[in-house]
Structure formats: structure tokens, C-alpha cells
Scaffold this motif. Structure first.
Motif, short mmCIF file in Angstrom:
data_model
loop_
_atom_site.label_atom_id
_atom_site.label_comp_id
_atom_site.label_asym_id
_atom_site.label_seq_id
_atom_site.Cartn_x
_atom_site.Cartn_y
_atom_site.Cartn_z
N THR A 50 -58.71 54.72 -20.47
CA THR A 50 -58.19 55.68 -21.44
C THR A 50 -58.95 56.99 -21.31
OG1 THR A 50 -59.69 55.05 -23.24
CG2 THR A 50 -57.61 53.84 -23.08
N ASN A 96 -49.61 54.89 -21.66
CA ASN A 96 -49.55 54.99 -23.11
C ASN A 96 -50.07 56.35 -23.54
OD1 ASN A 96 -51.49 54.71 -25.72
ND2 ASN A 96 -49.64 53.49 -26.00
N ASN A 98 -50.73 58.82 -27.26
CA ASN A 98 -50.67 59.05 -28.71
C ASN A 98 -50.18 60.47 -28.91
OD1 ASN A 98 -52.77 59.76 -31.40
ND2 ASN A 98 -51.24 58.14 -31.48
N SER A 106 -47.58 59.13 -33.13
CA SER A 106 -47.09 57.79 -32.77
C SER A 106 -47.52 57.46 -31.35
CB SER A 106 -45.56 57.73 -32.84
OG SER A 106 -45.10 58.01 -34.15
N ASP A 107 -47.60 56.17 -31.08
CA ASP A 107 -47.89 55.70 -29.73
C ASP A 107 -46.59 55.49 -28.96
OD1 ASP A 107 -50.87 53.62 -30.18
OD2 ASP A 107 -50.61 55.75 -29.77
N TYR A 108 -46.57 55.94 -27.73
CA TYR A 108 -45.41 55.77 -26.85
C TYR A 108 -45.84 55.09 -25.56
CZ TYR A 108 -42.93 58.96 -29.93
OH TYR A 108 -42.34 59.54 -31.03
N TRP A 109 -44.90 54.35 -24.98
CA TRP A 109 -45.14 53.62 -23.75
C TRP A 109 -44.13 54.02 -22.68
CZ3 TRP A 109 -49.25 50.35 -23.10
CH2 TRP A 109 -49.93 49.94 -24.25
#
Length: 119
Positions: A50, A96, A98, A106-109
Motif C-alpha cells: 500500500t 484498491n 480510497n 469510499s474504497d474501490y476495486w
């Protein structure tokens, strides 16, 4: 609407290298942390690396010294340079992020990109 699109997955021999990319697009007002996760068949999805907006990084122990995460904030893109690949690195790699849209964080993938390392 926010989309994350990964690229760079491939079949590679053990000891080889790959570079994954993930570009975020859509109604983006800001991006905080971005990261790479992977999921091997029959296993849970695990964090690989990350990176925060300012560039602070974390790595899974299994990839330290071999993988490098980086990002280009101007392009909303995160990269994963993978060196000295082993068959144990075989997995689907997911991006991923944020993301702040107009109303919330929001978190996205992403959809995932396959990395296969042959012995």
C-alpha cells in the motif's frame, strides 16, 4: 462513478519481472491510500503493498525487497514493480483505492489482472 483499471499481468518465468499499473478515473475529488492485493486459487485476498498520498509504503513480508509500489498522483495511477518472481507469487492481483467522490470517501476495486509465474 469511479473505475480502477489494472494492466500488466502476464505469464512469466521464475526469476523474471513484471510491472503492474492501475489507473483510476471518473468523478474523483481526491485519492488517499492506494494498494495492491492478491488472491491465489482457494485462498483469501491478501495485502501485497500500500502507499499513501504522500508516498509512505507498507509491504507484506513475503514481497519485501522484491516488489516496489509507487504512484503518480497527477495521473491517479499506482504501480507495482515485481522482481525475482516465484511461483508462489501466482495470483490475481487487484488494485484498491480510497477515493473521495462528491459525497463521501469510499474504497474501490479493480477487476483484477492475472499474474502467473512458471517454474
Amino acid at each position: 462513478q469511479v473505475q480502477l483499471v489494472e494492466s500488466g499481468g502476464a505469464l512469466v518465468q521464475a526469476g523474471g519481472s513484471l510491472r503492474l499499473s492501475c489507473a483510476a478515473s471518473g468523478s474523483i475529488f481526491g485519492i488517499n491510500a492506494m494498494g495492491w492485493y492478491r488472491q491465489a486459487p482457494g485462498k483469501q485476498r491478501d495485502m501485497v503493498a500500500t502507499i499513501t498520498y504522500s508516498g509512505s509504503t507498507t509491504y507484506a513480508d513475503s514481497v519485501k525487497g522484491r516488489f516496489t509500489i509507487s504512484r503518480d498522483n497527477a495521473k491517479n495511477t499506482v504501480y507495482l514493480q515485481m522482481n525475482s518472481l516465484t511461483p508462489e507469487d501466482t495470483a490475481v492481483y487487484y488494485c484498491n483505492a480510497n477515493v473521495r467522490t462528491r459525497v463521501r470517501w469510499s474504497d474501490y476495486w479493480g477487476q483484477g489482472t492475472q499474474v502467473t509465474v512458471s517454474s
